[in-house]
Structure formats: structure tokens, C-alpha cells
Design an enzyme around this catalytic site. Sequence first.
Site, PDB file in Angstrom:
ATOM      1  N   ASN A 102     -41.371  63.911  53.017  1.00  0.00           N
ATOM      2  CA  ASN A 102     -41.962  62.613  53.294  1.00  0.00           C
ATOM      3  C   ASN A 102     -43.474  62.653  53.475  1.00  0.00           C
ATOM      4  OD1 ASN A 102     -39.815  60.380  53.591  1.00  0.00           O
ATOM      5  ND2 ASN A 102     -38.882  62.165  54.542  1.00  0.00           N
TER       6      ASN A 102
ATOM      7  N   THR B 298     -32.630  53.260  52.421  1.00  0.00           N
ATOM      8  CA  THR B 298     -33.049  53.262  51.006  1.00  0.00           C
ATOM      9  C   THR B 298     -31.842  53.680  50.244  1.00  0.00           C
ATOM     10  OG1 THR B 298     -35.261  53.881  51.360  1.00  0.00           O
ATOM     11  CG2 THR B 298     -34.520  54.279  49.244  1.00  0.00           C
TER      12      THR B 298
ATOM     13  N   THR C 119     -33.748  59.144  43.614  1.00  0.00           N
ATOM     14  CA  THR C 119     -35.158  59.390  43.939  1.00  0.00           C
ATOM     15  C   THR C 119     -35.263  60.786  44.537  1.00  0.00           C
ATOM     16  OG1 THR C 119     -34.853  58.144  46.007  1.00  0.00           O
ATOM     17  CG2 THR C 119     -35.847  56.978  44.153  1.00  0.00           C
TER      18      THR C 119
ATOM     19  N   LYS D 217     -26.981  55.911  45.635  1.00  0.00           N
ATOM     20  CA  LYS D 217     -28.114  56.789  45.867  1.00  0.00           C
ATOM     21  C   LYS D 217     -28.604  56.539  47.295  1.00  0.00           C
ATOM     22  CE  LYS D 217     -32.063  56.133  45.785  1.00  0.00           C
ATOM     23  NZ  LYS D 217     -33.140  55.902  46.820  1.00  0.00           N
TER      24      LYS D 217
END
Length: 406
Positions: free
Chosen positions: A401, A189, A152, A178
Site C-alpha cells: 500500500n 475493494t 488488482t 476480487k
Amino acid sequence: MQLINNKGITAPQGFLASGIHCGLKKNNLKLDLALIYSNVPATAAGIYTKNKVKGAPIYITKDHLSNKKAQAIIINSGNANTCNGEDGLAKAKKMTELQAKALKLKANDVLVASTGVIGIPLNIDAIKNGIPLLTERLSKDGYEDAATAIMTTDTYKKQLAFEFTIDDKKITIGAMAKGSGMIEPNMGTMLSFITTDLNISGEMLQEALKESTKISYNRVSVDGDTSTNDMVLVMANGLANNKKIQEKDSNYYLFLEVLNTLNITLAKMIAKDGEGASKLIECIVYNTKSLKDAEVLSKSVINSPLVKTAIFGSDANWGRILCALGYSGININPNKVDLSFKSSVGIIDVCKGGMGLSFDEVKAKEILLNDEITIYINMNTGQYSSTAWGCDLSYDYVKINGDYRS
């Protein structure tokens, strides 16, 4: 144990992989769907996020792993399939059914993982339309595309493989992962997929993964946020034909040692690739009263925004570290704490017995300008130690973000 350069999840015998763009990501040059496949049924195990809010794929994968068996894993990026209710669960299950049909497997033999934006309905039609090509492209060379397709905000692929020997049999273990932001495992994440041709029971594989995760992924933090979709999955297909590991014997511990090395290496890659990060921070807390004390103290330092910004600015502001130790919730004696900074250019002591030392600020700056920094903290109260990994906090973290969905 030997590192195999430029290899990942297809390094072990019998594993193939692929990665394609199916349309989940707007940019049609970005891969967003990956597949890992074992030519034969494999023993499998998993570890999952501790967040109370969990992505739909976690529920489906946990259910499919109830028999500790799997033969394929389908992974999408660009959409977390989280907070989508029953529709999300149905689509996660549908992903396994569609992939199972293409591979001529039972749906329960396929695991599923997703990563990306939370709360957006998953485009299952894009995945359905992509699965034929995804399946067609399975190959030994597919590890590169697969590792790319799960990314991502990652800035580079995270993959590696090792070879080692058990019972005169060559064993290979490979992995891809990842993770870049919302990394405070328990887990963050973060997705990690491990393959091996080792012959091992499901019970011993689950135990090894659990133990290894404790000292690797669960000691990484980028920003203190625990994500909703994290999981670590491992498949062991037994094609190395070693005597099956069914108890905690010497072969089990040899495998655990290699697994630990692999997972710690990946964990450090994840920490170093934190969103907007420019430096890897390693915090080693030692001579504590208990292992838990050492773990909590090291994570408290890694998670401190003030420590992270000081490291970003190459400022030897050791007082911020003492502060992070003090609010960790662990009963410490600040008058016994010694502290040092180290990088490839040297080491410098900055605090002893909880008080500042007279040190060369220029040398400290040179040490902290490096892209890998180690903080040594001697609590001088016991015999336990723990290491945690994190990264600095830069301007780019806010930029990334602030517009993640756009």
C-alpha cells in the site's frame, strides 16, 4: 449441492465470458477488461458499498438495475473511475453504451463495474478500442480470463460453481470475485459477480442477495477500510426451467442456502488473500445477548491491528482480543469471557472467565503457526452467535500500500 471444480461464471447454462488487456494497466501482459454475457435476458440484483464516496459505475449500474433486468456486465480493473465528477459518470455510461452496441443490446441491459486507483481519469478510448476483441472472445471457457481481468492486488483468482436440484431440474450457480485490500465490506475493494440459470423473480433474487451478503461479504475485513466501488451483482437467466420462485417457499430457502455457501466461500477467499496476508483468521463469537452484539464483537477482533499482528507473529496474546472486545462499543461482562485458539493441529484454551489460564506456550505456537486460525470467544451472556473473517497484518501490507500507484 455439489462443487464443480475449475468452473466459474460460465458454468450455468447460457452464460459466456471473456477477458483481455486493453491498456488500462501499464503491463501489457495483465488483463484489465472483462465481460459477462447471458444469451437471454436475465433477472438481476445488486448490493453496493455504504461509503458516501462512490465510484461512478455504481450510480450507472443502480440506474440500469431499476427494472431488475440485465444481460451483460462489463468490468475494468486498473482504474476505479471514482472522484472524477460528471466526466466519470459520462464515461461509465459510455462503457455500457459501447458494450451494448457490440452485443446488439439496449444500454440499460448492460451493467458496469470498475476497480483500481481512485481519482485518475478513465481512459475510455482504451476501453472503446478493446470492446470489439472483448466481445469476439466471449466463450464458455472465458471464465478464467474474466476472473484474471478483474484482479488488482489479488494474488490468485477467486471463482467457483455449484450444482443443486429444484423441481427435478439441475440448477447451476457460478461466481467470480476480487478483493485483497480496503476490505471492510459494507463492503470493501471487493467485486463479486454471480450467475445462475435459476428461474426466480427479481424481488426474490434481490432479497436473497441482501440476506446472503449480510452473513458473508459483510463479515469480512482485511484492514477496516471501506472502499468506494464495491458491489455484488447477480444475474439469473431462468434457463434451468424450474418453476419460477416468486415467494419465500422451500425452493427459495434451498437457493438461499446454496447462495450462502457460495458467498461465504468467496468471502473467506478474499480474507485469506488480504494484501500481504499469510493467515486467514476466523473469529466466532457466541452466546451473546443479540445478533448485533455478536457481529460487532467479532468484527472488532478481526479489525484490531494488535490482534492481527499477534496472529502474524504466532503469539497467543489473548489479552489483545479482550481489549478489542472491550472497546467495541458493546456492553460486555469481561468476567464471563472464555477464549480459545484452534487450527488444523489442535485447539487450546487460553482464557476463562476473563482471566488467563496456564497453557502450553509451545502448543499454542504450533497452533498459531498454521495458515488458518480460528478464535473462539464465548461471551456466556445469551444465545446468539456470529462469525467474521479477516487476515493477519504483515510487513508486506505496508509495502504493497506504500507504492500502490507506482
